[in-house]
Design an enzyme around this catalytic site. Structure first.
Site, mmCIF file in Angstrom:
data_model
loop_
_atom_site.group_PDB
_atom_site.id
_atom_site.type_symbol
_atom_site.label_atom_id
_atom_site.label_comp_id
_atom_site.label_asym_id
_atom_site.label_seq_id
_atom_site.Cartn_x
_atom_site.Cartn_y
_atom_site.Cartn_z
ATOM 1 N N ILE A 9 0.819 -1.220 0.000
ATOM 2 C CA ILE A 9 0.000 0.000 0.000
ATOM 3 C C ILE A 9 0.849 1.265 0.000
ATOM 4 O O ILE A 9 0.391 2.326 -0.440
ATOM 5 C CB ILE A 9 -0.971 0.011 1.203
ATOM 6 C CG1 ILE A 9 -2.044 1.096 1.021
ATOM 7 C CG2 ILE A 9 -0.219 0.181 2.522
ATOM 8 C CD1 ILE A 9 -3.156 1.044 2.042
ATOM 9 N N GLY A 11 3.510 1.723 -1.802
ATOM 10 C CA GLY A 11 4.143 1.897 -3.103
ATOM 11 C C GLY A 11 3.321 2.783 -4.020
ATOM 12 O O GLY A 11 2.257 3.286 -3.654
ATOM 13 N N LEU A 64 5.644 -10.213 3.783
ATOM 14 C CA LEU A 64 5.257 -11.255 2.841
ATOM 15 C C LEU A 64 6.059 -12.540 3.031
ATOM 16 O O LEU A 64 5.703 -13.575 2.473
ATOM 17 C CB LEU A 64 5.412 -10.750 1.407
ATOM 18 C CG LEU A 64 4.462 -9.623 0.991
ATOM 19 C CD1 LEU A 64 4.817 -9.102 -0.396
ATOM 20 C CD2 LEU A 64 3.016 -10.112 1.024
ATOM 21 N N LEU A 85 -0.181 -6.373 -4.240
ATOM 22 C CA LEU A 85 0.728 -5.553 -5.026
ATOM 23 C C LEU A 85 2.158 -5.606 -4.492
ATOM 24 O O LEU A 85 3.093 -5.203 -5.174
ATOM 25 C CB LEU A 85 0.256 -4.086 -5.032
ATOM 26 C CG LEU A 85 -1.222 -3.821 -5.317
ATOM 27 C CD1 LEU A 85 -1.496 -2.317 -5.323
ATOM 28 C CD2 LEU A 85 -1.656 -4.448 -6.633
ATOM 29 N N SER A 130 3.053 -9.021 -14.234
ATOM 30 C CA SER A 130 3.879 -8.011 -14.886
ATOM 31 C C SER A 130 4.164 -8.356 -16.339
ATOM 32 O O SER A 130 4.331 -9.532 -16.690
ATOM 33 C CB SER A 130 5.208 -7.878 -14.134
ATOM 34 O OG SER A 130 6.142 -7.119 -14.852
ATOM 35 N N GLU A 132 6.881 -7.966 -17.638
ATOM 36 C CA GLU A 132 8.229 -8.546 -17.654
ATOM 37 C C GLU A 132 8.175 -10.064 -17.820
ATOM 38 O O GLU A 132 9.152 -10.675 -18.250
ATOM 39 C CB GLU A 132 8.982 -8.185 -16.377
ATOM 40 C CG GLU A 132 9.422 -6.734 -16.292
ATOM 41 C CD GLU A 132 10.600 -6.419 -17.209
ATOM 42 O OE1 GLU A 132 11.402 -7.335 -17.503
ATOM 43 O OE2 GLU A 132 10.724 -5.255 -17.627
ATOM 44 N N TYR A 153 13.179 -11.487 -11.207
ATOM 45 C CA TYR A 153 11.888 -10.869 -10.900
ATOM 46 C C TYR A 153 10.788 -11.442 -11.784
ATOM 47 O O TYR A 153 9.714 -11.824 -11.298
ATOM 48 C CB TYR A 153 11.978 -9.351 -11.092
ATOM 49 C CG TYR A 153 10.643 -8.651 -11.111
ATOM 50 C CD1 TYR A 153 9.937 -8.430 -9.932
ATOM 51 C CD2 TYR A 153 10.079 -8.218 -12.308
ATOM 52 C CE1 TYR A 153 8.706 -7.790 -9.944
ATOM 53 C CE2 TYR A 153 8.847 -7.572 -12.331
ATOM 54 C CZ TYR A 153 8.168 -7.362 -11.147
ATOM 55 O OH TYR A 153 6.938 -6.735 -11.165
ATOM 56 N N HIS A 183 3.755 1.246 -16.018
ATOM 57 C CA HIS A 183 2.883 2.369 -15.679
ATOM 58 C C HIS A 183 3.617 3.250 -14.671
ATOM 59 O O HIS A 183 4.157 2.791 -13.686
ATOM 60 C CB HIS A 183 1.535 1.894 -15.138
ATOM 61 C CG HIS A 183 1.616 0.801 -14.127
ATOM 62 N ND1 HIS A 183 2.012 -0.482 -14.431
ATOM 63 C CD2 HIS A 183 1.352 0.806 -12.799
ATOM 64 C CE1 HIS A 183 1.990 -1.231 -13.342
ATOM 65 N NE2 HIS A 183 1.602 -0.472 -12.336
#
Length: 361
Positions: A9, A11, A64, A85, A130, A132, A153, A183
């Site tokens: 939250i 970020g 996490l 997120l 993502s 990516e 990642y 984004h």
């Protein structure tokens, strides 16, 4: 009143999503990591003391990497929606910390999904996937494009993507993967290339920076405006059935194009200030990402409004204003014209800047 839990939250995306959901009347709960200093700058403007009877934003310490904490939080809050997120989200850093990235970005997702399953609550789950993950796959990339990840990642995100799908199929969990292409916004972290560029421009204009050091200028990305992308997240969880969606603008631009656009906006020649530093190159590069967002347009009715050029101007104006310079003004005007509802000109950007400038520099 519906309850929502947001990991990450503090970020960029988490702060915008919290704003959006508070505007829609939700009670918002956010997961934050314990630190010796405050790290809530991006959400300070929407935070209220929890003793305030009108408070609807509540923060909870957790990690996490700790499944027990996550299970207890989810069981006690019983959120109607969960937006996951949180992650170690810097691609270049993931090469230096692959094990940590896999634990937090990959296994962190499993811990949340398992906490949902064991708690028995009925919730709708959003997985922040993502672009990516596509890596070396040929553009344009859609929901049917095979993944070819090119970084730790991206590999961790692919694992998380399939785990969300597995819990959807195996346990009938309402789980959606949002495969978001790049984004950006004034709240983007200072080490990400777009914000690194716009922040450097403000410093150059102020006279306190002479050079900007970057890596691969040829990499092409599909860049959009972050507040629009969190609206897409919310839309996914309002559908009758869970599904996966690619979110992007459908056009691509190189890092060099971003440089050219940003420096030209303030009448500077980028070639006079930019130097290439090999340390910013990745061991394996992702050269070309381009979204095919046709499914999101058809099923969610989601279409981005902010163009590439407008995004650049918004970010340059915000970074100029953050350090006390008079912005050019075009970016601020665009944002205020196109976002007249839940999101205003980027409140809190100066606070983020002040708290990070020493650490970053």
């Amino acid at each position: 009143m519906s309850k929502v839990l947001i990991t990450g939250i503090t970020g960029q995306d988490g702060s915008y999503l919290a704003e959006l959901l508070l505007h829609k009347g939700y009670e918002v709960h956010g997961l934050i990591r314990r630190a010796s200093t405050f790290n809530t700058d991006r959400i300070d403007h929407i935070y209220r003391d929890p003793h305030d009877p009108n408070a609807r934003l509540f923060l909870h310490y957790g990690d996490l990497a700790n499944g027990e904490q996550l299970s207890n939080l989810i069981y006690n809050v019983k959120p109607d929606e969960i937006y996951h997120l949180g992650a170690q989200s810097h691609v270049r850093v993931s090469f230096d910390t692959p094990e940590y990235t896999g634990d937090v970005t990959g296994l962190g997702t499993t811990r949340i999904l398992e906490a949902i399953r064991r708690s028995g609550i009925k919730t709708r789950y959003y997985q922040a996937s993502s672009s990516e993950m596509f890596g070396a796959a040929a553009p344009p990339q859609s929901e049917n494009t095979p993944f070819r990840p090119q970084s730790p990642y991206a590999c961790a995100k692919v694992y998380a993507y399939w785990m969300a799908g597995n819990y959807r199929d195996g346990y009938n969990l309402f789980a959606c993967n949002g495969i978001l292409f790049n984004h950006e916004s004034p709240r983007r972290g200072e080490t990400f290339v777009t914000r690194k560029i716009t922040r450097a421009i403000a410093h150059i204009l102020e006279g306190r920076q002479k050079k900007l050091y970057l890596g691969n200028l040829k990499a092409k990305r599909d860049w959009g405006y972050a507040p629009e992308y969190v609206e897409a997240m919310w839309l996914m969880l309002q559908q009758d059935r869970p599904d996966d969606f690619v979110i992007g603008t459908g056009e691509t631009h190189s890092v060099q194009e971003f440089l050219e656009e940003a420096f030209a906006y303030v009448n500077l020649d980028w070639q006079e200030y930019v130097e290439i530093d090999q340390r910013y190159f990745r061991p394996t590069e992702v050269e070309f990402l381009l979204a095919d967002p046709s499914k999101a347009k058809e099923k969610l009715g989601w279409v981005p409004k902010i163009t590439f050029k407008e995004l650049v101007r918004i970010m340059v104006d915000a970074d100029m204003e953050a350090i006390g310079l008079e912005p050019i003004g075009e970016g601020k005007r665009i944002m205020e014209e196109k976002f007249t509802g839940w999101h205003r000109w980027d409140t809190g950007v100066k606070a983020v800047y002040e708290n990070t400038r020493r650490a970053v520099e």
